[in-house]
Design a protein around this motif. Structure first.
Motif, PDB file in Angstrom:
ATOM      1  N   PRO A  90      29.917  46.730  32.472  1.00  0.00           N
ATOM      2  CA  PRO A  90      30.742  45.625  32.986  1.00  0.00           C
ATOM      3  C   PRO A  90      30.693  45.567  34.510  1.00  0.00           C
ATOM      4  CG  PRO A  90      32.000  46.995  31.452  1.00  0.00           C
ATOM      5  CD  PRO A  90      30.719  47.710  31.731  1.00  0.00           C
ATOM      6  N   VAL A  91      30.604  44.341  35.021  1.00  0.00           N
ATOM      7  CA  VAL A  91      30.565  44.093  36.462  1.00  0.00           C
ATOM      8  C   VAL A  91      31.743  43.193  36.825  1.00  0.00           C
ATOM      9  CG1 VAL A  91      29.284  42.964  38.335  1.00  0.00           C
ATOM     10  CG2 VAL A  91      28.060  44.283  36.601  1.00  0.00           C
ATOM     11  N   THR A  92      32.411  43.543  37.902  1.00  0.00           N
ATOM     12  CA  THR A  92      33.473  42.717  38.468  1.00  0.00           C
ATOM     13  C   THR A  92      33.173  42.544  39.949  1.00  0.00           C
ATOM     14  OG1 THR A  92      35.052  43.718  36.927  1.00  0.00           O
ATOM     15  CG2 THR A  92      35.968  42.503  38.785  1.00  0.00           C
ATOM     16  N   ILE A  93      33.313  41.322  40.431  1.00  0.00           N
ATOM     17  CA  ILE A  93      33.121  41.050  41.850  1.00  0.00           C
ATOM     18  C   ILE A  93      34.507  40.873  42.469  1.00  0.00           C
ATOM     19  CG2 ILE A  93      32.056  39.536  43.568  1.00  0.00           C
ATOM     20  CD1 ILE A  93      30.024  40.939  41.701  1.00  0.00           C
ATOM     21  N   VAL A  94      34.807  41.674  43.478  1.00  0.00           N
ATOM     22  CA  VAL A  94      36.070  41.578  44.214  1.00  0.00           C
ATOM     23  C   VAL A  94      35.716  41.413  45.686  1.00  0.00           C
ATOM     24  CG1 VAL A  94      38.224  42.717  44.826  1.00  0.00           C
ATOM     25  CG2 VAL A  94      37.290  43.005  42.519  1.00  0.00           C
ATOM     26  N   GLY A  95      35.915  40.217  46.197  1.00  0.00           N
ATOM     27  CA  GLY A  95      35.493  39.927  47.562  1.00  0.00           C
ATOM     28  C   GLY A  95      33.990  40.054  47.666  1.00  0.00           C
ATOM     29  N   ASP A  96      33.525  40.965  48.502  1.00  0.00           N
ATOM     30  CA  ASP A  96      32.088  41.214  48.667  1.00  0.00           C
ATOM     31  C   ASP A  96      31.639  42.471  47.915  1.00  0.00           C
ATOM     32  OD1 ASP A  96      29.478  40.746  49.843  1.00  0.00           O
ATOM     33  OD2 ASP A  96      29.872  42.461  51.139  1.00  0.00           O
ATOM     34  N   ASP A  97      32.541  43.073  47.164  1.00  0.00           N
ATOM     35  CA  ASP A  97      32.224  44.318  46.464  1.00  0.00           C
ATOM     36  C   ASP A  97      31.789  44.078  45.026  1.00  0.00           C
ATOM     37  OD1 ASP A  97      32.869  45.910  48.669  1.00  0.00           O
ATOM     38  OD2 ASP A  97      34.976  46.016  48.078  1.00  0.00           O
ATOM     39  N   VAL A  98      30.731  44.782  44.613  1.00  0.00           N
ATOM     40  CA  VAL A  98      30.290  44.793  43.219  1.00  0.00           C
ATOM     41  C   VAL A  98      30.865  46.058  42.594  1.00  0.00           C
ATOM     42  CG1 VAL A  98      28.314  44.883  41.653  1.00  0.00           C
ATOM     43  CG2 VAL A  98      28.162  43.562  43.791  1.00  0.00           C
TER      44      VAL A  98
END
Length: 109
Positions: A90-98
């Motif tokens: 699973p991948v979540t993008i938070v702001g510029d963070d992977v």
């Protein structure tokens, strides 16, 4: 979810992959041709070759050594010689963070 930072969104070019290690697991962070980010196990199931050194096209990554292609969404091999899938995380993008959760693969339960 036990997601942790793998890289920045801008660290991976479109149609390219980046190898990272999370909790001792080699992961390929892949940005497909549409710009979507995926996280899969970095080792080809046929020959233990780093997939992040392979070729990204559309929603697939191809092992440079023997040509097996893997679907980025499912991890399934699309042709021989590989016949076992690679894990998909699973991948979540938070702001510029992977952020990637390597403890809960989506496809290998």
């Amino acid at each position: 979810m036990t997601a942790q930072r793998a890289c920045g969104v801008g660290d991976v070019a479109v149609s390219a992959a980046l190898k990272v290690e999370l909790d001792g697991i080699d992961v390929a962070i892949v940005k497909d041709s549409a710009g979507a980010i995926h996280a899969i196990g970095d080792n080809c199931t046929h020959g233990d070759i780093s997939l992040s050194e392979g070729f990204v096209e559309d929603e697939t990554i191809e092992c440079w050594a023997h040509g097996s292609q893997f679907a980025l969404r499912s991890g399934k091999p699309l042709n021989l010689p590989a016949f076992e899938p690679v894990p998909v995380f699973p991948v979540t993008i938070v702001g510029d963070d992977v952020l990637v959760d390597v403890q809960n693969p989506l496809n290998l339960n």
